[in-house]
Design a protein around this motif. Structure first.
Motif, PDB file in Angstrom:
ATOM      1  N   LYS A 285     -10.551  -4.771  -6.023  1.00  0.00           N
ATOM      2  CA  LYS A 285      -9.441  -5.075  -6.921  1.00  0.00           C
ATOM      3  C   LYS A 285      -8.695  -6.329  -6.468  1.00  0.00           C
ATOM      4  CE  LYS A 285      -8.720  -0.226  -7.952  1.00  0.00           C
ATOM      5  NZ  LYS A 285      -7.843   0.921  -7.695  1.00  0.00           N
ATOM      6  N   ASP A 286      -8.682  -6.550  -5.167  1.00  0.00           N
ATOM      7  CA  ASP A 286      -7.973  -7.716  -4.647  1.00  0.00           C
ATOM      8  C   ASP A 286      -8.709  -9.014  -4.964  1.00  0.00           C
ATOM      9  OD1 ASP A 286      -5.957  -6.091  -3.736  1.00  0.00           O
ATOM     10  OD2 ASP A 286      -6.761  -5.939  -1.707  1.00  0.00           O
TER      11      ASP A 286
ATOM     12  N   VAL B  20     -10.262  -9.556  -7.779  1.00  0.00           N
ATOM     13  CA  VAL B  20      -9.829  -9.817  -9.158  1.00  0.00           C
ATOM     14  C   VAL B  20      -8.415 -10.384  -9.152  1.00  0.00           C
ATOM     15  CG1 VAL B  20      -9.345  -8.780 -11.409  1.00  0.00           C
ATOM     16  CG2 VAL B  20     -11.363  -8.064 -10.109  1.00  0.00           C
ATOM     17  N   ALA B  21      -7.577  -9.867  -8.270  1.00  0.00           N
ATOM     18  CA  ALA B  21      -6.188 -10.345  -8.183  1.00  0.00           C
ATOM     19  C   ALA B  21      -6.133 -11.824  -7.819  1.00  0.00           C
ATOM     20  CB  ALA B  21      -5.412  -9.526  -7.154  1.00  0.00           C
TER      21      ALA B  21
ATOM     22  N   GLY C 106      -5.683  -2.131  -2.813  1.00  0.00           N
ATOM     23  CA  GLY C 106      -5.360  -2.906  -4.005  1.00  0.00           C
ATOM     24  C   GLY C 106      -4.000  -3.576  -3.949  1.00  0.00           C
TER      25      GLY C 106
ATOM     26  N   ARG D  62      -3.738  -6.848  -5.931  1.00  0.00           N
ATOM     27  CA  ARG D  62      -3.723  -6.596  -7.377  1.00  0.00           C
ATOM     28  C   ARG D  62      -2.317  -6.198  -7.819  1.00  0.00           C
ATOM     29  NH1 ARG D  62      -8.355  -5.275 -10.337  1.00  0.00           N
ATOM     30  NH2 ARG D  62      -7.928  -5.161 -12.523  1.00  0.00           N
ATOM     31  N   GLU D  63      -1.666  -5.305  -7.061  1.00  0.00           N
ATOM     32  CA  GLU D  63      -0.316  -4.883  -7.412  1.00  0.00           C
ATOM     33  C   GLU D  63       0.664  -6.054  -7.336  1.00  0.00           C
ATOM     34  OE1 GLU D  63       3.084  -1.597  -6.156  1.00  0.00           O
ATOM     35  OE2 GLU D  63       1.043  -1.333  -5.374  1.00  0.00           O
TER      36      GLU D  63
ATOM     37  N   GLU E 265      -0.001  -8.523 -10.361  1.00  0.00           N
ATOM     38  CA  GLU E 265       0.524  -7.986 -11.616  1.00  0.00           C
ATOM     39  C   GLU E 265       2.052  -7.990 -11.614  1.00  0.00           C
ATOM     40  OE1 GLU E 265      -1.352  -4.208 -12.391  1.00  0.00           O
ATOM     41  OE2 GLU E 265      -3.257  -5.168 -12.937  1.00  0.00           O
TER      42      GLU E 265
ATOM     43  N   TYR F 203      -4.213 -10.893 -18.300  1.00  0.00           N
ATOM     44  CA  TYR F 203      -5.666 -10.822 -18.075  1.00  0.00           C
ATOM     45  C   TYR F 203      -6.479 -11.648 -19.061  1.00  0.00           C
ATOM     46  CZ  TYR F 203      -5.277  -7.546 -14.301  1.00  0.00           C
ATOM     47  OH  TYR F 203      -4.994  -6.983 -13.079  1.00  0.00           O
TER      48      TYR F 203
ATOM     49  N   GLN G  70     -15.457 -10.012  -6.935  1.00  0.00           N
ATOM     50  CA  GLN G  70     -14.883  -8.706  -6.595  1.00  0.00           C
ATOM     51  C   GLN G  70     -15.026  -8.392  -5.156  1.00  0.00           C
ATOM     52  OE1 GLN G  70     -16.740  -6.029  -9.404  1.00  0.00           O
ATOM     53  NE2 GLN G  70     -14.947  -6.202 -10.680  1.00  0.00           N
TER      54      GLN G  70
END
Length: 181
Positions: free
Chosen positions: A39-40, A42-43, A146, A149-150, A153, A167, A181
């Motif tokens: 997830k990171d 993607v972040a 993650g 990611r947090e 966002e 996104y 990823q």
């Protein structure tokens, strides 16, 4: 509050305890691997898609960390750094940005001086109590689950973007947008 996040130009992450769960996998030949959260990755792409540079400032150095940093094409890679504040101050000068335009995510006492120096600081849910006291935002995620990611966002929500709007750049097929990823 929106203005504070609109000016963000660089997001820096500590590694162990932030991008990883803090576990060390060591043999007599050194650290073999680190476990990162997809997830990171993607972040990082998400932040880059919105014009925000990314990087790490880590006290440790390892081949596994070097590999992941290159894989993510981070803009700033500082490893084996025991004086993170000096590194952040050097980045301000080299990148011609203000401390207020930097976000730092840290989890332990080595991170406190940088957390005080930057515009916005975050700590994972399982960060040391002193890091959580200094953080502007305490995340719901523990380290390695993650966190990036947090953070990404939260920054983009704070800029007034909806989930769909933030996104959208990653959903467009474009050779400039690379998501690892």
């Amino acid at each position: 509050m929106r203005d504070k996040y609109t000016g963000i130009q660089l997001v820096l992450f500590d590694v162990d305890g932030v991008l990883t769960d803090g576990g060390l996998n060591i043999t007599s030949e050194g650290e073999i691997y680190k476990q990162f959260n997809v997830k990171d990755g993607v972040a990082i792409a998400l932040l880059k898609a919105h014009g925000i540079r990314t990087g790490v400032v880590s006290g440790k150095q390892s081949a596994a960390l070097d590999y992941r940093c290159k894989q993510l094409a981070l803009d700033v890679i500082i490893t084996g750094c025991s004086d993170k504040l000096s590194a952040a101050q050097r980045l301000v000068s080299e990148m011609n940005i203000a401390p207020s335009q930097i976000v730092f995510v840290g989890d332990d006492i080595i991170d406190l001086s940088v957390m005080d120096f930057v515009g916005v600081s975050y700590s994972p849910a399982d960060g040391h109590v002193l890091a959580k006291r200094r953080a502007d935002i305490i995340l719901e995620c523990p380290g390695g689950a993650g966190v990036a990611r947090e953070v990404a966002e939260h920054i983009l929500f704070s800029r007034g973007l909806s989930l769909e709007e933030m996104y959208q750049p990653l959903l467009i097929k474009d050779e400039r947008t690379i998501v690892v990823q």
